[in-house]
Design an enzyme around this catalytic site. Structure first.
Site, PDB file in Angstrom:
ATOM      1  N   GLY A  87       0.783  -1.244   0.000  1.00  0.00           N
ATOM      2  CA  GLY A  87       0.000   0.000   0.000  1.00  0.00           C
ATOM      3  C   GLY A  87       0.805   1.279   0.000  1.00  0.00           C
ATOM      4  CB  SER A  88       4.330   2.205  -0.689  1.00  0.00           C
ATOM      5  OG  SER A  88       4.563   1.861  -2.031  1.00  0.00           O
ATOM      6  CG  MET A 121      -0.636  -7.543  -6.762  1.00  0.00           C
ATOM      7  SD  MET A 121       0.011  -6.389  -8.022  1.00  0.00           S
ATOM      8  CE  MET A 121       1.455  -7.299  -8.576  1.00  0.00           C
ATOM      9  NE  ARG A 122      -8.660 -11.533  -7.526  1.00  0.00           N
ATOM     10  CZ  ARG A 122      -8.217 -12.748  -7.194  1.00  0.00           C
ATOM     11  NH1 ARG A 122      -7.407 -12.896  -6.182  1.00  0.00           N
ATOM     12  NH2 ARG A 122      -8.604 -13.795  -7.864  1.00  0.00           N
ATOM     13  CB  ILE A 137     -11.295  -5.810 -13.183  1.00  0.00           C
ATOM     14  CG1 ILE A 137     -10.681  -5.200 -11.914  1.00  0.00           C
ATOM     15  CG2 ILE A 137     -12.824  -5.657 -13.178  1.00  0.00           C
ATOM     16  CD1 ILE A 137     -10.841  -3.692 -11.793  1.00  0.00           C
ATOM     17  CG  ASN A 175      -2.848  -0.885 -12.937  1.00  0.00           C
ATOM     18  OD1 ASN A 175      -2.741  -0.967 -11.703  1.00  0.00           O
ATOM     19  ND2 ASN A 175      -2.141  -1.648 -13.744  1.00  0.00           N
ATOM     20  CG  HIS A 215       2.577  -2.344 -15.247  1.00  0.00           C
ATOM     21  ND1 HIS A 215       2.191  -3.516 -14.635  1.00  0.00           N
ATOM     22  CD2 HIS A 215       3.648  -2.648 -16.025  1.00  0.00           C
ATOM     23  CE1 HIS A 215       2.994  -4.487 -15.036  1.00  0.00           C
ATOM     24  NE2 HIS A 215       3.872  -3.995 -15.876  1.00  0.00           N
TER      25      HIS A 215
END
Ligand code: GAR
Length: 197
Positions: A13-14, A91-92, A94, A109, A111
């Site tokens: 969660g950084s 890390m999923r 959708i 997102n 990346h």
């Protein structure tokens, strides 16, 4: 105008913390309405609790299919007036079309590579092992293609001095913390319009 966020995070969660800090410092015109996580042990939960932000935990094992799982999240999220979903180390993938359609052009997102190079969960390691001298970060709109939605922003990072994949990850992460809140702020200010990508 202040935009309402739902942040999705699976672990440390950084990036979530960087967004919260930027909001507090007046650098990011946003409000986090809830944190969504698929991991009840995610450290990100602690940052939400410190700020009294509601935490929605969904464990994949409690749902028959990935689509059921996404739709359960969608059902709960609809209760919040969310303008933008921010995936921050979520890390999923959708997979629910209902979810992706409902929030079309409203999911972003971050990346840790210069997409389309090195999609997936080990981008920094893949770039390091390929001997890249330059890597970086990409912020993109999320659609049905894994790490493949329209690119909003990229920042190059010189990784030629890095001796390990961890060093690469840490070096890129510093810039993630700067640019993710910045891009969210640009979206809030209408300087970046997601439907135009
Ligand atoms: C970040 O480096 C983010 O870019 C990456 O996971 C890390 C999460 O760190 N995301 C991906 O690899 C997505 N494919 P954090 O939990 O400390 O923000």
């Amino acid at each position: 105008m202040t935009i309402n966020l739902a942040v999705f995070a699976s672990g440390r969660g950084s990036n979530f913390k960087a967004i919260l800090d930027a909001i507090e410092e007046g650098k990011c015109d946003a409000k986090v309405l809830c944190l969504v996580t698929d991991n009840p042990a995610a450290a990100a939960i602690n940052y939400a609790k410190e700020k009294n932000i509601p935490v929605l935990i969904f464990e994949r094992k409690n749902y028959k299919t990935a689509i059921d799982f996404d739709n359960a999240i969608l059902f709960e999220l609809k209760k919040y007036p969310i303008d933008l979903i921010v995936l921050a180390g979520y890390m999923r993938i959708i997979r629910s079309k209902d979810f992706l359609n409902y929030y079309k052009n409203k999911i972003i997102n971050i990346h840790p590579s210069l997409l389309p190079k090195y999609p997936g969960a080990h981008a920094q390691k893949d770039a390091f092992e390929a001997g890249e001298k330059i890597s970086g970060l990409t912020i993109h709109i999320v659609n049905e293609i894994l790490d493949g939605g329209p690119i909003i922003f990229q920042h190059k990072v010189d990784i030629s001095d890095c001796k390990s994949a961890e060093e690469v990850a840490n070096k890129i992460l510093k810039y993630e913390h700067i640019y993710y809140p910045f891009i969210i702020d640009q979206i809030a200010k209408g300087k970046i319009v997601l439907s135009k990508f």
